[in-house]
Design a protein around this motif. Structure first.
Motif, PDB file in Angstrom:
ATOM      1  N   HIS A  86      21.898  50.811  31.703  1.00 48.42           N
ATOM      2  CA  HIS A  86      21.974  49.721  30.615  1.00 48.42           C
ATOM      3  C   HIS A  86      22.295  50.215  29.261  1.00 48.42           C
ATOM      4  O   HIS A  86      23.087  49.689  28.440  1.00 48.42           O
ATOM      5  CB  HIS A  86      21.133  48.698  30.861  1.00 48.42           C
ATOM      6  N   ILE A  87      21.386  51.403  29.146  1.00 50.12           N
ATOM      7  CA  ILE A  87      21.247  52.150  27.640  1.00 50.12           C
ATOM      8  C   ILE A  87      22.672  52.480  27.449  1.00 50.12           C
ATOM      9  O   ILE A  87      23.371  52.366  26.294  1.00 50.12           O
ATOM     10  CB  ILE A  87      20.279  53.203  27.533  1.00 50.12           C
ATOM     11  N   CYS A 122      25.370  49.977  26.871  1.00 51.07           N
ATOM     12  CA  CYS A 122      25.363  49.173  25.547  1.00 51.07           C
ATOM     13  C   CYS A 122      25.864  49.908  24.517  1.00 51.07           C
ATOM     14  O   CYS A 122      26.415  49.573  23.657  1.00 51.07           O
ATOM     15  CB  CYS A 122      23.791  48.787  25.272  1.00 51.07           C
ATOM     16  N   TYR A 128      30.376  41.977  24.517  1.00 50.60           N
ATOM     17  CA  TYR A 128      28.982  41.911  25.493  1.00 50.60           C
ATOM     18  C   TYR A 128      28.980  40.782  26.414  1.00 50.60           C
ATOM     19  O   TYR A 128      28.320  40.937  27.726  1.00 50.60           O
ATOM     20  CB  TYR A 128      27.734  41.941  24.631  1.00 50.60           C
ATOM     21  N   TYR A 157      21.258  40.000  28.418  1.00 48.76           N
ATOM     22  CA  TYR A 157      22.351  40.194  27.738  1.00 48.76           C
ATOM     23  C   TYR A 157      22.564  38.694  27.177  1.00 48.76           C
ATOM     24  O   TYR A 157      23.013  38.578  25.862  1.00 48.76           O
ATOM     25  CB  TYR A 157      23.278  40.460  28.415  1.00 48.76           C
ATOM     26  N   ALA A 170      28.450  40.931  30.327  1.00 49.32           N
ATOM     27  CA  ALA A 170      27.380  40.237  30.948  1.00 49.32           C
ATOM     28  C   ALA A 170      27.972  39.267  32.046  1.00 49.32           C
ATOM     29  O   ALA A 170      27.292  39.231  32.952  1.00 49.32           O
ATOM     30  CB  ALA A 170      26.477  39.332  29.817  1.00 49.32           C
ATOM     31  N   GLU A 208      19.407  41.661  35.256  1.00 49.04           N
ATOM     32  CA  GLU A 208      19.630  41.954  33.679  1.00 49.04           C
ATOM     33  C   GLU A 208      20.506  41.311  33.007  1.00 49.04           C
ATOM     34  O   GLU A 208      20.364  41.062  31.625  1.00 49.04           O
ATOM     35  CB  GLU A 208      19.684  43.442  33.470  1.00 49.04           C
ATOM     36  N   ASN A 209      21.556  40.403  33.693  1.00 44.06           N
ATOM     37  CA  ASN A 209      22.649  39.654  32.867  1.00 44.06           C
ATOM     38  C   ASN A 209      21.783  38.842  32.004  1.00 44.06           C
ATOM     39  O   ASN A 209      22.454  38.653  30.705  1.00 44.06           O
ATOM     40  CB  ASN A 209      23.668  39.099  34.005  1.00 44.06           C
ATOM     41  N   SER A 248      32.859  47.249  20.226  1.00 44.13           N
ATOM     42  CA  SER A 248      32.480  46.293  19.459  1.00 44.13           C
ATOM     43  C   SER A 248      33.009  46.629  17.892  1.00 44.13           C
ATOM     44  O   SER A 248      33.943  45.835  17.159  1.00 44.13           O
ATOM     45  CB  SER A 248      31.190  45.756  19.384  1.00 44.13           C
ATOM     46  N   LEU A 258      29.407  49.729  24.670  1.00 43.77           N
ATOM     47  CA  LEU A 258      30.072  48.455  24.293  1.00 43.77           C
ATOM     48  C   LEU A 258      29.730  48.481  22.626  1.00 43.77           C
ATOM     49  O   LEU A 258      30.562  47.563  22.285  1.00 43.77           O
ATOM     50  CB  LEU A 258      29.156  47.433  24.981  1.00 43.77           C
ATOM     51  N   ALA A 259      28.716  48.949  22.084  1.00 45.34           N
ATOM     52  CA  ALA A 259      28.692  48.903  20.546  1.00 45.34           C
ATOM     53  C   ALA A 259      29.764  49.721  19.898  1.00 45.34           C
ATOM     54  O   ALA A 259      30.312  49.129  19.049  1.00 45.34           O
ATOM     55  CB  ALA A 259      27.299  49.480  20.312  1.00 45.34           C
TER      56      ALA A 259
END
Length: 227
Positions: A120-121, A124, A156, A174, A160, A170-171, A131, A127-128
């Motif tokens: 997930h790290i 993310c 995100y 998010y 998700a 974990e969705n 974005s 995705l950052a």
């Protein structure tokens, strides 16, 4: 703070009398989708399909272009999610990803999957970057309001939603973050009924996480006892 909440509450009540029938339907179906998803019901996806079709139009009218595009994506994911959740996988147990079958929900052959924190790290971080790049384009080449925040929630939420369709626990984490940011955006656009809806979504997201986690842990315990 109390004056702010009082003012917002008054605006929400006032806007309830002016809300269009279209937004009412979209709100109620969106609420149904999240509640049904938290319970692992296959019927969440038909509710999602109709509500997102309506919100695609509503957000376009308010120049929340990324939110409008996002709901177009939701239409596709609603079809995919329905297909994925309706697949027969009751006998599949993937221990490496902690996949657990919930035999109490025969309607959706529901399973819960937990992916590693390190995964997930990395996701993310990627995705950052997406974005920021996409937000720059929206800020400089479109009339979109709040381009960076709008793009953040869009990127995100795309991810998700995929996690939701894959039944990844974990969705819900998010969605909690996405919903809080969305509340700010809709307050700024004076979409008060939708703001209220997303406040409710935050609570349901916490409920969904707890429900899915208990489902996974309970079934994990049952499997260990049967070994």
């Amino acid at each position: 703070m109390s004056e702010f909440m009082t003012d917002i509450s008054a605006k929400v009540i006032e806007s309830m009398f002016n809300i269009t029938g279209l937004e009412w339907i979209a709100m109620l179906l969106s609420l149904a989708y999240v509640i049904l998803a938290a319970r692992g019901s296959l019927w969440c996806w038909p509710a999602a399909f109709i509500s997102t079709a309506l919100y695609t139009y509503i957000f376009y009218e308010y120049l929340l272009l990324m939110d409008s595009a996002l709901n177009g994506y939701y239409l596709i994911m609603a079809v995919y999610g329905y297909w994925a959740w309706s697949k027969s996988n009751k006998n599949t147990v993937n221990k490496s990803s902690k996949q657990i079958t919930d035999n109490s929900n025969q309607e959706a052959n529901f399973t819960v999957v937990s992916w590693q924190f390190s995964w997930h790290i990395k996701a993310c971080a990627i995705l950052a970057v997406i974005s920021l790049g996409w937000g720059y384009v929206m800020a400089n080449y479109t009339p979109a309001d709040f381009p960076y925040l709008d793009t953040f929630t869009t990127v995100y939420a795309v991810f998700a939603t995929y996690l939701m369709a894959q039944r990844v626990l974990e969705n819900w984490i998010y969605w909690i973050v996405i919903d809080f940011i969305s509340i700010f955006l809709y307050l700024q656009k004076a979409l008060y009924p939708t703001t209220l809806l997303f406040i409710i979504f935050v609570g349901i997201a916490f409920y969904g996480y707890a429900t899915w986690r208990n489902m996974m842990m309970g079934n994990n315990s049952n499997i260990n006892n049967n070994e």
